[in-house]
Write a protein that holds these residues in place. Structure first.
Motif, PDB file in Angstrom:
ATOM      1  N   ASN A   1      42.099  51.266  53.072  1.00 23.69           N
ATOM      2  CA  ASN A   1      42.409  51.511  51.656  1.00 23.69           C
ATOM      3  C   ASN A   1      43.735  50.874  51.247  1.00 23.69           C
ATOM      4  OD1 ASN A   1      44.013  53.207  53.133  1.00 23.69           O
ATOM      5  ND2 ASN A   1      43.431  55.094  52.063  1.00 23.69           N
ATOM      6  N   ASN A   2      44.327  50.075  52.111  1.00 23.28           N
ATOM      7  CA  ASN A   2      45.545  49.312  51.811  1.00 23.28           C
ATOM      8  C   ASN A   2      46.676  50.209  51.321  1.00 23.28           C
ATOM      9  OD1 ASN A   2      47.079  46.975  51.678  1.00 23.28           O
ATOM     10  ND2 ASN A   2      46.385  46.424  49.624  1.00 23.28           N
TER      11      ASN A   2
ATOM     12  N   ASP B   1      40.016  41.514  57.661  1.00 20.90           N
ATOM     13  CA  ASP B   1      39.895  41.380  56.202  1.00 20.90           C
ATOM     14  C   ASP B   1      39.022  40.159  55.932  1.00 20.90           C
ATOM     15  OD1 ASP B   1      40.142  41.303  53.495  1.00 20.90           O
ATOM     16  OD2 ASP B   1      42.317  41.044  53.451  1.00 20.90           O
TER      17      ASP B   1
ATOM     18  N   ASP C   1      41.044  40.249  50.555  1.00 24.12           N
ATOM     19  CA  ASP C   1      41.485  41.000  49.378  1.00 24.12           C
ATOM     20  C   ASP C   1      42.578  42.014  49.697  1.00 24.12           C
ATOM     21  OD1 ASP C   1      40.050  42.904  50.754  1.00 24.12           O
ATOM     22  OD2 ASP C   1      38.721  43.437  49.089  1.00 24.12           O
TER      23      ASP C   1
ATOM     24  N   PHE D   1      42.321  44.582  51.778  1.00 26.64           N
ATOM     25  CA  PHE D   1      41.746  45.812  52.307  1.00 26.64           C
ATOM     26  C   PHE D   1      41.048  45.504  53.632  1.00 26.64           C
ATOM     27  CE2 PHE D   1      41.809  46.335  47.696  1.00 26.64           C
ATOM     28  CZ  PHE D   1      42.459  47.547  47.563  1.00 26.64           C
TER      29      PHE D   1
ATOM     30  N   ASP E   1      38.357  45.698  56.553  1.00 25.41           N
ATOM     31  CA  ASP E   1      36.909  45.881  56.587  1.00 25.41           C
ATOM     32  C   ASP E   1      36.500  46.250  58.016  1.00 25.41           C
ATOM     33  OD1 ASP E   1      36.956  44.838  53.898  1.00 25.41           O
ATOM     34  OD2 ASP E   1      37.062  42.830  54.781  1.00 25.41           O
TER      35      ASP E   1
ATOM     36  N   TYR F   1      32.938  47.068  53.680  1.00 18.17           N
ATOM     37  CA  TYR F   1      34.142  46.491  53.095  1.00 18.17           C
ATOM     38  C   TYR F   1      35.073  47.568  52.552  1.00 18.17           C
ATOM     39  CZ  TYR F   1      32.365  41.824  53.818  1.00 18.17           C
ATOM     40  OH  TYR F   1      31.921  40.666  54.424  1.00 18.17           O
TER      41      TYR F   1
ATOM     42  N   THR G   1      38.098  49.310  50.176  1.00 15.04           N
ATOM     43  CA  THR G   1      38.429  49.421  48.751  1.00 15.04           C
ATOM     44  C   THR G   1      39.635  50.357  48.632  1.00 15.04           C
ATOM     45  OG1 THR G   1      37.138  51.422  48.256  1.00 15.04           O
ATOM     46  CG2 THR G   1      35.956  49.315  48.215  1.00 15.04           C
ATOM     47  N   ALA G   2      40.097  50.569  47.402  1.00 21.19           N
ATOM     48  CA  ALA G   2      41.234  51.463  47.179  1.00 21.19           C
ATOM     49  C   ALA G   2      40.937  52.892  47.613  1.00 21.19           C
ATOM     50  CB  ALA G   2      41.639  51.421  45.711  1.00 21.19           C
ATOM     51  N   THR G   3      39.672  53.248  47.685  1.00 18.83           N
ATOM     52  CA  THR G   3      39.295  54.598  48.117  1.00 18.83           C
ATOM     53  C   THR G   3      38.764  54.629  49.546  1.00 18.83           C
ATOM     54  OG1 THR G   3      37.102  54.317  47.118  1.00 18.83           O
ATOM     55  CG2 THR G   3      38.811  55.351  45.767  1.00 18.83           C
TER      56      THR G   3
ATOM     57  N   SER H   1      33.458  51.253  51.843  1.00 21.18           N
ATOM     58  CA  SER H   1      32.347  51.428  50.919  1.00 21.18           C
ATOM     59  C   SER H   1      31.144  50.651  51.437  1.00 21.18           C
ATOM     60  CB  SER H   1      32.739  50.918  49.533  1.00 21.18           C
ATOM     61  OG  SER H   1      31.613  50.806  48.688  1.00 21.18           O
TER      62      SER H   1
ATOM     63  N   SER I   1      28.931  46.653  49.324  1.00 24.66           N
ATOM     64  CA  SER I   1      28.673  45.251  49.676  1.00 24.66           C
ATOM     65  C   SER I   1      28.308  45.117  51.151  1.00 24.66           C
ATOM     66  CB  SER I   1      29.906  44.400  49.357  1.00 24.66           C
ATOM     67  OG  SER I   1      30.238  44.479  47.990  1.00 24.66           O
TER      68      SER I   1
END
Length: 527
Positions: free
Chosen positions: A326-327, A398, A402, A404, A406, A429, A431-433, A436, A439
């Motif tokens: 989640n970076n 990554d 991006d 984040f 993976d 992949y 994401t901010a949360t 997910s 994708s």
């Protein structure tokens, strides 16, 4: 004149025989299992990641000496603007090119691999596990070789290689029968002194398992500059107690889970409690890993907010991978549970993800733990099936650049149609949360334009690593296929092994420009 010629010719003959005796046989052969382990690092400091490939069942065929069965070898393929290239490809085995010790039957040199900059010279170094090395007359005590990087790549002469085992001065404990020192490896800077340190598991130490830490220094790994550490359950403040077949150290992963600047170490004990499994986390500090400055954490299914219910032969912790999904600058931990039964189907497998925070790994501070399985209910491509062992191997990278992290998840015994145990890899992949499935990708050798052809028991995904081999800003995925069969002019080569490389882009992993690497062998064109 004639006597001179006879003498010179005799000397030349001796030199030729000596050269042949030391010659490296890099041919693809049945049973080599090229790709049983993979690791990435920048060994020549050119900014392109390079790929190290374990060939732990390699027979050393020195001429005119007899073959040495399953001695093992490691091949190194260097990165470039065009991706991995065969130029300057290296082949390492014990007793050659300045490497310490001698190749012996069943050593399994290359069973495990890890990279790090142990002397902070700007070049990554390579640690090679030899878990079944005999130390003197102590069978399968185990050892670890370390090759140091340089401007020209890995070398055993620019900086002398190192040969570590439990009877080396400064290493706690001692070499014992079946310890398997070097079974699993990982590296990180646990005391934040700028030098990477090496974590080494001894899977069968005292029947339960143990982990050693050898610290880096200006002269490389050293047991003198900073004392080496030995971690056993129930000792030095570490929770739980050692029991036979705990497999403490079967997997290792390192990251800064609490954001304090010190790398922390996650240790899988997949055999714990009749193979239900646990994961223990030790936190880094100025004095290295400690279980007292910050208490160690113990994670298991069905407790502390970890989803699922622990059951016999789940093997929670059989694989581990750390990344920042989640970076948020805290390391997160993915835990493979490949033996998990789903809906009455045995060993379908699952993966559980724990998120980092200022308090370390937590199931409450940032977000609840995530549970991932194949199937529509989780949004992960393909369906959960008996014997898939989803989660057998994991790696992070990554892949779309991006920022984040993976997660690549191997189901190395995935059946594809009527082809059993062909193997496949799912990619989730970040994401901010967090991770997910929006994708999600599903990779195997019979889809997406990948090189190679699916085969029975190929086990695509038995090993995984990620690195930016072409330096385009997106990580690439290397997938070990150690039981890949190849067709040669003389017939089928069984379990020769291969590594598929899938390249990253702003769109994620893509089959464009993918590669399939084997030992010296020209692949026939794909039909």
């Amino acid at each position: 004149m004639g006597e001179t010629c006879i003498l010179v010719c005799s000397l030349l003959a001796v030199l030729i025989l000596a050269t042949r005796a030391q010659a490296q046989d890099t041919r693809a052969e049945s049973g080599d299992r090229f790709g049983n382990a993979v690791a990435r690092g920048d060994f020549n400091g050119d900014g392109f990641q390079d790929l190290a490939v374990g060939v732990s069942s390699e027979d050393i065929r020195n001429v005119p000496a007899p073959s040495i069965a399953n001695a093992g070898a490691v091949e190194v393929i260097y990165g470039s603007i065009y991706g991995l290239r065969a130029t300057n490809r290296q082949f390492w085995q014990q007793g050659s090119a300045g490497l310490n010790d001698a190749a012996e039957a069943d050593d399994a040199f290359g069973q495990s691999l890890a990279t790090g900059d142990f002397n902070q010279d700007g070049y990554d170094d390579l640690a090679i596990g030899v878990p079944y090395e005999d130390v003197r007359d102590i069978v399968d005590a185990g050892a670890v070789h370390v090759l140091y990087g340089s401007l020209t790549g890995l070398s055993a002469t620019s900086v002398p290689d190192q040969f570590w085992h439990q009877d080396r001065p400064g290493i706690p404990e001692r070499a014992e029968y079946l310890d398997s020192f070097g079974y699993t490896l990982t590296s990180a800077d646990f005391n934040a002194d700028g030098y990477d340190d090496l974590a080494i598991s001894s899977l069968e130490e005292n029947g339960a398992g143990a982990v050693h830490i050898i610290h880096g220094s200006a002269t490389g790994l050293s047991a003198d500059a900073v004392p080496a550490q030995l971690w056993l359950q129930g000792a030095s403040g570490l929770g739980d107690v050692p029991e036979d077949y705990d497999w403490f150290g079967v997997s290792l992963a390192a990251a800064d889970f609490n954001g304090d600047g010190y790398a922390d170490l996650a240790i899988g004990a997949a055999g714990e409690n009749t193979s239900r499994g646990i994961v223990q986390v030790l936190h880094g500090s100025s004095v290295g890993l400690s279980a007292t400055i910050i208490s160690d954490q113990v994670w298991a299914q069905g407790s502390g907010g970890v989803p699922g219910q622990a059951a016999t032969s789940d093997f929670f912790g059989r694989s581990l991978a750390a990344g920042d999904f989640n970076n948020d600058r805290y390391g997160d931990l993915a835990v493979g549970v490949p033996g998990e039964d789903v809906d009455g189907m045995q060993a379908t497998g699952e993966v559980i993800v724990l998120y980092g925070s200022a308090f370390g790994l937590s199931t409450t501070v940032v977000r609840p733990a995530q549970l991932w399985r194949q199937g529509d209910a989780f949004g992960v491509l393909d369906a959960a099936e008996p014997g898939d062992y989803f989660g057998w191997a994991l790696t992070t990278g990554d892949f779309n650049g991006d920022g984040f992290g993976d997660l690549a998840i191997a189901a190395d015994r995935e059946d594809l149609g009527a082809v059993s145990d062909a193997g496949a890899v799912n990619v989730l992949y970040g994401t901010a949360t967090g991770l997910s499935s929006a994708s999600d990708q599903f990779w195997h050798q019979d889809s997406n334009g990948l090189e190679g052809t699916i085969g029975i028991a190929d086990v695509f995904g038995r090993s995984l690593t990620a690195g930016d081999f072409d330096r385009n800003g997106a990580d690439d995925l290397a997938v070990g296929v150690p039981h890949e069969d190849l067709t040669s002019a003389s017939g089928i080569l069984v379990d020769t092994g291969a590594v598929n490389v899938i390249y990253g882009s702003v769109y994620g992993l893509t089959a464009i420009g993918d590669q399939m690497w084997t030992q010296t062998f020209i692949l026939p064109p794909k039909p």
